[in-house]
Design an enzyme around this catalytic site. Structure first.
Site, PDB file in Angstrom:
ATOM      1  N   ASN A 165      63.535  41.509  18.910  1.00  0.00           N
ATOM      2  CA  ASN A 165      62.587  40.456  18.376  1.00  0.00           C
ATOM      3  C   ASN A 165      61.839  39.725  19.577  1.00  0.00           C
ATOM      4  OD1 ASN A 165      65.229  39.228  19.050  1.00  0.00           O
ATOM      5  ND2 ASN A 165      64.562  37.473  17.420  1.00  0.00           N
ATOM      6  N   GLU A 263      74.484  34.801  21.410  1.00  0.00           N
ATOM      7  CA  GLU A 263      73.696  33.988  20.579  1.00  0.00           C
ATOM      8  C   GLU A 263      73.326  35.090  19.311  1.00  0.00           C
ATOM      9  OE1 GLU A 263      72.465  31.358  20.647  1.00  0.00           O
ATOM     10  OE2 GLU A 263      73.012  30.549  22.797  1.00  0.00           O
ATOM     11  N   CYS A 297      65.258  33.877  15.372  1.00  0.00           N
ATOM     12  CA  CYS A 297      66.684  33.477  14.833  1.00  0.00           C
ATOM     13  C   CYS A 297      66.388  31.869  14.756  1.00  0.00           C
ATOM     14  CB  CYS A 297      67.770  33.514  16.169  1.00  0.00           C
ATOM     15  SG  CYS A 297      67.244  33.000  17.964  1.00  0.00           S
ATOM     16  N   GLU A 474      72.095  28.895  27.054  1.00  0.00           N
ATOM     17  CA  GLU A 474      71.370  29.686  27.773  1.00  0.00           C
ATOM     18  C   GLU A 474      70.013  28.828  28.461  1.00  0.00           C
ATOM     19  OE1 GLU A 474      71.161  34.067  27.107  1.00  0.00           O
ATOM     20  OE2 GLU A 474      70.893  33.523  24.926  1.00  0.00           O
TER      21      GLU A 474
HETATM   22  O1  TXE Z   1      71.034  44.033  15.826  1.00  0.00           O
HETATM   23  P1  TXE Z   1      72.291  44.554  16.640  1.00  0.00           P
HETATM   24  P2  TXE Z   1      70.001  44.948  15.099  1.00  0.00           P
HETATM   25  C1  TXE Z   1      69.779  40.297  13.038  1.00  0.00           C
HETATM   26  C2  TXE Z   1      68.731  40.633  11.963  1.00  0.00           C
HETATM   27  C3  TXE Z   1      68.520  42.069  11.971  1.00  0.00           C
HETATM   28  C4  TXE Z   1      70.072  42.593  12.345  1.00  0.00           C
HETATM   29  C5  TXE Z   1      70.118  44.130  12.741  1.00  0.00           C
HETATM   30  O2  TXE Z   1      69.437  40.041  11.004  1.00  0.00           O
HETATM   31  O3  TXE Z   1      68.309  42.332  10.819  1.00  0.00           O
HETATM   32  O4  TXE Z   1      70.462  41.687  13.256  1.00  0.00           O
HETATM   33  O5  TXE Z   1      69.406  44.105  14.138  1.00  0.00           O
HETATM   34  C6  TXE Z   1      73.197  46.304  20.815  1.00  0.00           C
HETATM   35  N1  TXE Z   1      78.379  47.269  21.338  1.00  0.00           N
HETATM   36  N2  TXE Z   1      69.206  40.090  14.490  1.00  0.00           N
HETATM   37  O6  TXE Z   1      70.494  46.309  14.650  1.00  0.00           O
HETATM   38  O7  TXE Z   1      72.727  45.656  16.219  1.00  0.00           O
HETATM   39  C7  TXE Z   1      71.959  46.983  20.255  1.00  0.00           C
HETATM   40  O8  TXE Z   1      71.539  48.183  20.826  1.00  0.00           O
HETATM   41  C8  TXE Z   1      77.265  46.825  22.304  1.00  0.00           C
HETATM   42  C9  TXE Z   1      69.443  38.589  14.632  1.00  0.00           C
HETATM   43  O9  TXE Z   1      68.890  45.239  16.164  1.00  0.00           O
HETATM   44  O10 TXE Z   1      73.308  43.233  16.958  1.00  0.00           O
HETATM   45  C10 TXE Z   1      71.157  45.918  20.660  1.00  0.00           C
HETATM   46  O11 TXE Z   1      70.637  45.955  22.022  1.00  0.00           O
HETATM   47  N3  TXE Z   1      75.869  46.704  21.940  1.00  0.00           N
HETATM   48  C11 TXE Z   1      69.126  38.426  16.077  1.00  0.00           C
HETATM   49  C12 TXE Z   1      71.647  44.649  20.516  1.00  0.00           C
HETATM   50  O12 TXE Z   1      73.181  44.928  20.391  1.00  0.00           O
HETATM   51  C13 TXE Z   1      75.501  47.222  20.678  1.00  0.00           C
HETATM   52  C14 TXE Z   1      68.275  39.291  16.842  1.00  0.00           C
HETATM   53  C15 TXE Z   1      71.281  43.932  19.218  1.00  0.00           C
HETATM   54  O13 TXE Z   1      71.547  44.978  18.197  1.00  0.00           O
HETATM   55  C16 TXE Z   1      76.581  47.515  19.647  1.00  0.00           C
HETATM   56  C17 TXE Z   1      68.502  40.482  16.532  1.00  0.00           C
HETATM   57  C18 TXE Z   1      77.944  47.838  19.926  1.00  0.00           C
HETATM   58  N4  TXE Z   1      78.639  48.191  18.964  1.00  0.00           N
HETATM   59  C19 TXE Z   1      68.888  41.114  15.398  1.00  0.00           C
HETATM   60  N5  TXE Z   1      75.757  47.894  18.639  1.00  0.00           N
HETATM   61  C20 TXE Z   1      68.872  36.731  16.143  1.00  0.00           C
HETATM   62  N6  TXE Z   1      69.231  35.924  15.319  1.00  0.00           N
HETATM   63  O14 TXE Z   1      68.268  36.712  17.312  1.00  0.00           O
HETATM   64  C21 TXE Z   1      74.543  47.454  18.697  1.00  0.00           C
HETATM   65  N7  TXE Z   1      74.505  46.937  20.166  1.00  0.00           N
END
Ligand code: TXE
Length: 493
Positions: A165, A263, A297, A474
């Site tokens: 994001n 975060e 977020c 952070e």
């Molecule tokens: O998040 P992920 P996604 C929330 C928001 C969104 C949902 C899914 O609700 O709809 O998360 O988004 C990496 N081991 N937020 O799928 O999966 C992944 O490749 C290590 C809120 O994008 O949490 C990416 O680089 N790493 C949030 C990062 O983690 C792993 C901002 C985030 O992905 C992993 C983003 C694993 N097992 C999403 N699986 C906020 N509140 O700011 C995934 N990743």
């Protein structure tokens, strides 16, 4: 002397001809497979093809970082400052071009995207200065003839796992302090925004860092992410993303004793009291809830309004929402760009259904919007909800807000704090008494008075409480807590 290059990225025209590679040990490497990042405003024009690393290639990057860490830890602060300053200067000089790339790949409107690029540049500049300001303490021992020194040292290899994001700003606020305080970095962007991750890495690759000190590995969470979590050579993990993934990150890194900072989500309240300037409150609500397509977020996804002004506020809010233009990120005069991806759009639509089924009153919005290009467009949605409705409790991460009605200030504060999250909380009021009380009693890491909950400065701490965050804050000087480890030395002389 380092010089700003005069060449521009050719991503706009050459994206599909030249695959974006990973940066490992000072070299650009192809991956195990390839992936393509799309343009959520125009599904017919993908943004870039990129090399996807697997676990084996990630381990190579980790080894390179581990080898490079000692050299970088002992470079002079001046050298670190120069490298970060170079990166910051170049990002700022090219903010329009980088912003355009960001808008195309993530879907923020162009002004928002250029603003984010500028923010990333400022963050590198800030930490260039911090590299020179790392300080320690010297004091007398409680025992005779002994001096005590307390100094900060780098942690070692830092794995950076970033979300989609804020594809420039969030990596910047993790990579810049990591390097400033003398750590080596393995950076894994979210796959949706691989080209932005690559663009940042491309600038870092020319900043004069020794080989291995900064590495980019694009790829999946399951392969690249987990290799970072599990490697004994990775001393610290900084993660921003979903709560579910954050829980896994915590479990795996804690099991092997690595330092970890998370975060995660938010369900940030914006309280509007009866004595507020209603026009300002409406702007705070619209900006906080819907700008950046609600994909922040810190978004104000719960708007808590005092009953006395609820009708008046709602009328003004609906008027303002009618003026919001949804459309392609690069189009002029657009307020809200597309949702970032198909799964995200489907998730948002599913949330509308859940809200209706649970009995929240659908006031407006949520429709798919047709534009000239095919993309993930959706109008901002508003529900009148009860505190127990999931639409008022869970993070949606889209342009969907829940409006709650409160009977007076105390009730509004109680509703604001009635959440498992604690990232940011806002209040709109003209009462010093209520503003002061709210600042003291809001259970959140950040509090806003007469401001949207989203929109923060880069030189002060960022982070939350409860389920929103884990570990040190952070940004700003507080970043040193995570990216350094403290040493206490005793000298008898
Ligand atoms: O998040 P992920 P996604 C929330 C928001 C969104 C949902 C899914 O609700 O709809 O998360 O988004 C990496 N081991 N937020 O799928 O999966 C992944 O490749 C290590 C809120 O994008 O949490 C990416 O680089 N790493 C949030 C990062 O983690 C792993 C901002 C985030 O992905 C992993 C983003 C694993 N097992 C999403 N699986 C906020 N509140 O700011 C995934 N990743």
């Amino acid at each position: 002397m380092l010089r700003l290059p005069s060449i521009r990225f050719t991503l706009k025209t050459d994206a599909m001809q030249s695959m974006l590679r990973n940066f490992i040990n000072g070299r650009w490497e192809t991956g195990a497979t390839t992936g393509a990042s799309e343009n959520p405003s125009d599904l017919g024009s993908p943004v870039a093809e990129y090399a996807r690393a697997d676990a084996r290639q990630t381990q190579q990057a980790i080894r390179a970082a581990s080898d490079g860490a000692a050299t970088w830890a002992h470079t002079t602060p001046q050298r670190r400052a120069d490298a970060l300053d170079f990166v910051g200067s170049e990002i700022l000089a090219r903010k329009d071009e980088l912003g355009e790339l960001l808008a195309r790949e993530e879907g923020k409107t162009l002004p928002e995207a250029v603003g984010e690029a500028a923010r990333a540049g400022q963050i590198f500049k800030f930490f260039a200065g911090e590299a020179l300001r790392i300080s320690g303490e010297k004091m007398a021992s409680v025992r005779p003839d002994i001096d005590v020194e307390v100094t900060r040292e780098p942690v070692g290899v830092v794995g950076i796992i970033a979300p989609w994001n804020f594809p420039l700003a969030i990596p910047a606020w993790k990579i810049a302090p990591a390097l400033a305080y003398g750590n080596a970095v393995v950076f894994k962007p979210a796959e949706l925004v691989s080209a932005c991750g690559w663009a940042l890495a491309e600038i870092l690759s020319r900043a004069g860092l020794p080989a291995g000190v900064f590495n980019l590995v694009n790829g999946s969470g399951r392969q690249v992410g987990q290799a970072l979590l599990d490697s004994p050579l990775v001393d610290a993990i900084s993660f921003t993303g979903s709560e579910a993934t954050g829980a896994q990150v915590l479990q795996r890194t804690s099991a092997r004793g690595a330092k970890v900072q998370l975060e995660m989500g938010g369900k940030n309240p914006l309280v509007v009291l009866a004595d507020a300037d209603l026009d300002r409150a409406v702007e705070c609500a619209v900006n906080g809830a819907f700008f950046s397509t609600g994909q922040r977020c810190t978004a104000s996804s719960r708007i808590i309004v005092e009953r006395r002004i609820h009708g008046d506020f709602l009328g003004r809010l609906l008027e303002r929402m009618k003026q919001l233009k949804v459309g392609p990120a690069l189009a002029r005069g657009i307020d809200i760009g597309p949702v970032a991806s198909r799964p995200q759009l489907e998730q948002n639509q599913a949330w509308l259904e859940i809200a209706r089924q649970e009995g929240a009153e659908h006031i407006t919005g949520g429709q798919l919007v047709e534009c000239e290009s095919k993309g993930y467009f959706m109008s901002p949605a508003l529900f009148l909800a009860a505190p127990e409705h999931r639409v008022a409790r869970e993070e949606i991460f889209g342009p969907v807000a829940a409006l709650l009605v409160a009977d007076g200030y105390e009730h509004a504060l109680a509703l604001a704090n009635d959440t498992k999250y604690g990232l940011c909380a806002g209040v709109c009021t003209s009462s010093l008494k209520h503003a002061t009380h709210f600042k003291r009693h809001a259970q959140a890491g950040m509090v806003m008075v007469n401001l949207p909950t989203a929109g923060v400065d880069y030189h002060v701490p960022f982070g939350g409480r409860k389920a929103s965050s884990h570990g040190p804050r952070e940004q700003g000087r507080h970043a040193a807590e995570f990216y350094t480890t403290v040493k206490t030395a005793y000298t008898y002389a």
